[in-house]
Design a protein around this motif. Structure first.
Motif, PDB file in Angstrom:
ATOM      1  N   VAL A  84       0.872  -1.147  -0.141  1.00 38.90           N
ATOM      2  CA  VAL A  84      -0.152   0.107   0.126  1.00 38.90           C
ATOM      3  C   VAL A  84       0.654   1.339   0.034  1.00 38.90           C
ATOM      4  CG1 VAL A  84      -2.025   1.394   1.068  1.00 38.90           C
ATOM      5  CG2 VAL A  84      -1.909  -1.553   0.920  1.00 38.90           C
ATOM      6  N   ALA A  85       1.884   0.950   0.764  1.00 39.56           N
ATOM      7  CA  ALA A  85       2.931   1.911   0.807  1.00 39.56           C
ATOM      8  C   ALA A  85       3.142   2.649  -0.276  1.00 39.56           C
ATOM      9  CB  ALA A  85       3.879   1.710   1.779  1.00 39.56           C
ATOM     10  N   LEU A  86       3.231   1.633  -2.398  1.00 40.87           N
ATOM     11  CA  LEU A  86       3.798   1.796  -2.622  1.00 40.87           C
ATOM     12  C   LEU A  86       2.747   2.492  -3.962  1.00 40.87           C
ATOM     13  CD1 LEU A  86       5.610  -0.854  -3.374  1.00 40.87           C
ATOM     14  CD2 LEU A  86       6.735   1.304  -3.197  1.00 40.87           C
ATOM     15  N   GLY A  87       1.506   2.547  -3.266  1.00 41.55           N
ATOM     16  CA  GLY A  87       0.740   3.151  -3.896  1.00 41.55           C
ATOM     17  C   GLY A  87      -0.520   2.098  -4.366  1.00 41.55           C
ATOM     18  N   CYS A  88      -0.057   0.965  -4.475  1.00 43.68           N
ATOM     19  CA  CYS A  88      -0.628   0.194  -5.087  1.00 43.68           C
ATOM     20  C   CYS A  88      -2.771  -0.571  -4.236  1.00 43.68           C
ATOM     21  CB  CYS A  88       0.022  -1.383  -4.437  1.00 43.68           C
ATOM     22  SG  CYS A  88       1.360  -2.294  -4.976  1.00 43.68           S
ATOM     23  N   THR A  89      -2.990  -0.387  -5.364  1.00 41.95           N
ATOM     24  CA  THR A  89      -4.711  -0.724  -4.811  1.00 41.95           C
ATOM     25  C   THR A  89      -4.852  -1.914  -4.646  1.00 41.95           C
ATOM     26  OG1 THR A  89      -4.909  -2.024  -7.302  1.00 41.95           O
ATOM     27  CG2 THR A  89      -5.265   0.623  -6.791  1.00 41.95           C
ATOM     28  N   ASN A  90      -5.822  -2.371  -3.792  1.00 43.49           N
ATOM     29  CA  ASN A  90      -6.083  -3.495  -3.031  1.00 43.49           C
ATOM     30  C   ASN A  90      -6.124  -4.993  -4.193  1.00 43.49           C
ATOM     31  OD1 ASN A  90      -6.597  -2.192  -1.006  1.00 43.49           O
ATOM     32  ND2 ASN A  90      -8.862  -2.710  -0.701  1.00 43.49           N
ATOM     33  N   SER A  91      -6.768  -4.797  -5.344  1.00 45.81           N
ATOM     34  CA  SER A  91      -6.201  -5.665  -6.300  1.00 45.81           C
ATOM     35  C   SER A  91      -4.791  -5.902  -7.162  1.00 45.81           C
ATOM     36  CB  SER A  91      -7.034  -5.467  -7.491  1.00 45.81           C
ATOM     37  OG  SER A  91      -8.719  -5.227  -7.522  1.00 45.81           O
ATOM     38  N   GLU A  92      -4.413  -4.297  -7.096  1.00 43.45           N
ATOM     39  CA  GLU A  92      -2.810  -5.460  -6.897  1.00 43.45           C
ATOM     40  C   GLU A  92      -1.929  -5.530  -5.835  1.00 43.45           C
ATOM     41  OE1 GLU A  92      -2.481  -1.311 -10.030  1.00 43.45           O
ATOM     42  OE2 GLU A  92      -1.592  -1.060  -7.930  1.00 43.45           O
TER      43      GLU A  92
END
Length: 285
Positions: free
Chosen positions: A235-243
């Motif tokens: 999440v800290a990298l900006g990933c969505t939940n799906s990613e």
């Protein structure tokens, strides 16, 4: 290329046990690549030391043929097979006749040859060859993961050692490596590699605390689980939940559950607050 440092005795023996179980053959053994030859190391079901430490030249015997071609080979009777008879005396001393040999290749390089053998003449079918090949394929996958972990650990350790010279872009790169290391950790069972992995992750999070490496002044009321921290790292990298779900091979609903539990422990309301809080506590770089 030497494989001795990669194929430790526990890993090798586990693969040999699996081969013998799956094939139901009485003997399994392995030859490790050493420069341009095989050296037979260890086996299950062997009765004599005739094959122990035996060097096998490229192109000679069953294993040497596999090393040269990179393809599996099977013989119904070693004594009459159309191969070189360099090692007939040693094979005869062990009483082996039928034999199958499969190369262990990682990233296109053969590191070992795994054998299964019988003391009777026998024509092996696809089931036997497939059982050995499946075991070797599983091991090759684990070794590829190990290699990738080792590569990333070395990078992370080198980067952490140079942290005083790092800028903002480098910090983001470290965060990317940190999340990838944690994702890889979930794919490998080797304790020693996981220990090095956790050590490297710890050094990366130390970087996030500042140059003095001081521990955070406060600590979360409850420790985050490994998976909760894995999710926050992505999440800290900006990933969505799906990613995040795709990277960690879990469901999107599971990702949400980990985020909720992490937020509860950290006393936060949003995913980004959770990341900020985790960083302030030295849990993320």
């Amino acid at each position: 290329m030497t494989a001795h440092g990669t194929l430790d005795s526990d890993t090798t023996r586990a693969a040999l046990r699996t081969i013998r179980t799956r094939t139901e053959l009485p003997v399994s053994f392995v030859g490790l690549v050493d420069d341009d030859r095989l050296v037979l190391r260890g086996g299950i079901g062997l009765r004599t030391p005739a094959l122990s430490g035996l060097p096998v030249a490229r192109g000679a015997g069953v294993g040497g043929h596999v090393l040269r071609t990179g393809r599996p080979t099977a013989v119904a009777d070693y004594g009459t097979a159309g191969i070189t008879q360099h090692y007939h005396a040693q094979v005869h001393a062990e009483g082996l006749r039928a034999m199958v040999a499969v190369p262990l290749a990682v990233n296109g390089v053969v590191r070992a040859v795994f054998y299964a053998a019988d003391r009777r003449e026998s024509t092996f079918g696809d089931a036997v060859l497939g059982a050995v090949a499946r075991t070797v394929r599983d091991l090759a996958y684990e070794l590829r993961v190990r290699d990738e972990v080792e590569r990333r650990v070395r990078f992370a350790e080198a980067a952490a050692a140079e942290r005083s010279a790092l800028g903002g872009v480098d910090r983001e790169l470290l965060r990317e490596v940190f999340s990838e290391l944690r994702a890889l950790a979930g794919e490998i069972s080797d304790g020693a590699v996981r220990s090095r992995l956790e050590s490297a992750c710890g050094r990366i999070t130390d970087f996030g605390r500042g140059s003095d490496g001081a521990a955070p002044a406060t600590a979360p009321p409850r420790a985050l689980t490994v998976r909760e921290l894995d999710v926050l790292a992505h999440v800290a990298l900006g990933c969505t939940n799906s990613e995040v779900a795709q990277r960690l091979s879990i469901g999107a609903e599971t990702v949400k559950a980990y985020l909720r539990s992490a937020a509860q422990k950290l006393g936060t309301r949003t995913r980004f607050e959770s990341v900020t809080r985790a960083r302030s506590l030295g849990l993320l770089p």
